[in-house]
Write a protein that holds these residues in place. Structure first.
Motif, PDB file in Angstrom:
ATOM      1  N   UNK A  17      66.501 -16.763  18.151  1.00  9.39           N
ATOM      2  CA  UNK A  17      67.865 -16.568  18.036  1.00  9.39           C
ATOM      3  C   UNK A  17      68.232 -16.459  16.133  1.00  9.39           C
ATOM      4  N   UNK A  18      67.160 -15.998  15.629  1.00 13.44           N
ATOM      5  CA  UNK A  18      67.666 -16.781  14.244  1.00 13.44           C
ATOM      6  C   UNK A  18      68.014 -14.776  13.512  1.00 13.44           C
ATOM      7  N   UNK A  19      67.471 -14.118  14.428  1.00  9.96           N
ATOM      8  CA  UNK A  19      67.234 -12.165  13.875  1.00  9.96           C
ATOM      9  C   UNK A  19      69.138 -11.998  13.821  1.00  9.96           C
ATOM     10  N   UNK A  20      69.150 -11.256  12.214  1.00  5.74           N
ATOM     11  CA  UNK A  20      70.280 -10.901  12.882  1.00  5.74           C
ATOM     12  C   UNK A  20      71.455 -12.240  11.659  1.00  5.74           C
ATOM     13  N   UNK A  21      69.970 -13.433  11.618  1.00  5.76           N
ATOM     14  CA  UNK A  21      71.810 -13.640  10.995  1.00  5.76           C
ATOM     15  C   UNK A  21      71.271 -13.784   9.350  1.00  5.76           C
ATOM     16  N   UNK A  22      72.680 -13.458   8.242  1.00 10.58           N
ATOM     17  CA  UNK A  22      72.372 -13.284   7.042  1.00 10.58           C
ATOM     18  C   UNK A  22      71.665 -14.499   6.102  1.00 10.58           C
ATOM     19  N   UNK A  23      71.454 -13.899   5.096  1.00  9.48           N
ATOM     20  CA  UNK A  23      70.856 -15.419   4.467  1.00  9.48           C
ATOM     21  C   UNK A  23      71.189 -14.694   2.827  1.00  9.48           C
ATOM     22  N   UNK A  24      71.601 -16.185   3.188  1.00 14.33           N
ATOM     23  CA  UNK A  24      73.100 -15.948   1.977  1.00 14.33           C
ATOM     24  C   UNK A  24      72.550 -17.051   1.041  1.00 14.33           C
ATOM     25  N   UNK A  25      71.552 -16.660   0.877  1.00 13.91           N
ATOM     26  CA  UNK A  25      70.897 -16.930  -1.395  1.00 13.91           C
ATOM     27  C   UNK A  25      69.672 -18.101  -0.513  1.00 13.91           C
ATOM     28  N   UNK A  26      69.092 -17.980   0.942  1.00 13.23           N
ATOM     29  CA  UNK A  26      69.075 -19.229   0.869  1.00 13.23           C
ATOM     30  C   UNK A  26      67.431 -18.748   1.165  1.00 13.23           C
ATOM     31  N   UNK A  27      66.332 -18.856   0.193  1.00 17.30           N
ATOM     32  CA  UNK A  27      64.906 -19.031  -0.257  1.00 17.30           C
ATOM     33  C   UNK A  27      63.917 -19.480   1.133  1.00 17.30           C
ATOM     34  N   UNK A  28      63.976 -20.839   1.223  1.00 15.65           N
ATOM     35  CA  UNK A  28      63.820 -21.287   2.419  1.00 15.65           C
ATOM     36  C   UNK A  28      63.843 -22.303   2.770  1.00 15.65           C
ATOM     37  N   UNK A  29      62.676 -22.631   4.144  1.00 14.96           N
ATOM     38  CA  UNK A  29      63.573 -24.296   4.340  1.00 14.96           C
ATOM     39  C   UNK A  29      62.954 -25.203   4.506  1.00 14.96           C
ATOM     40  N   UNK A  30      63.688 -26.387   4.328  1.00 16.85           N
ATOM     41  CA  UNK A  30      62.708 -27.720   4.381  1.00 16.85           C
ATOM     42  C   UNK A  30      63.182 -28.124   5.739  1.00 16.85           C
ATOM     43  N   UNK A  31      62.163 -28.572   6.494  1.00 14.41           N
ATOM     44  CA  UNK A  31      61.786 -29.573   7.882  1.00 14.41           C
ATOM     45  C   UNK A  31      61.276 -30.805   7.583  1.00 14.41           C
ATOM     46  N   UNK A  32      61.996 -30.978   8.189  1.00 18.37           N
ATOM     47  CA  UNK A  32      60.998 -32.853   7.769  1.00 18.37           C
ATOM     48  C   UNK A  32      61.276 -33.052   9.757  1.00 18.37           C
TER      49      UNK A  32
END
Length: 88
Positions: A17-32
């Motif tokens: 579902x995230x395919x094609x979503x832009x990356x505005x400077x996001x390097x990583x996600x922290x998931x808790x």
């Protein structure tokens, strides 16, 4: 509560579902998680340790149980808000 860092491009690759979503400077996600439930997802942005909450269910009582599709939709909407210069 435990957390895990997931590089942005890996998250997009495993979450269709995230395919094609832009990356505005996001390097990583922290998931808790709390138990088996995702309770918070933050984007780690390029820059001096800047972190932006994309999903935060820790303040909701009762906490909703979200499907993977709902989580993806919420994260995608927050990322799109970053792209448009709005706070998520």
């Amino acid at each position: 509560m435990s957390g895990r860092l997931i590089p942005w491009h890996d998250y997009v690759r495993i979450r269709p579902a995230m395919v094609g979503c832009p990356c505005p400077g996001i390097l990583a996600l922290r998931v808790e998680w709390e138990g088996a439930d995702v309770v918070r997802i933050c984007g780690l942005l390029a820059g001096p340790g800047r972190e932006v909450p994309l999903l935060d269910l820790t303040r909701e009582d009762p906490r909703p149980i979200m499907t993977e599709a709902e989580i993806d939709a919420t994260v995608r909407a927050a990322v799109m808000a970053l792209v448009q210069g709005e706070a998520p």
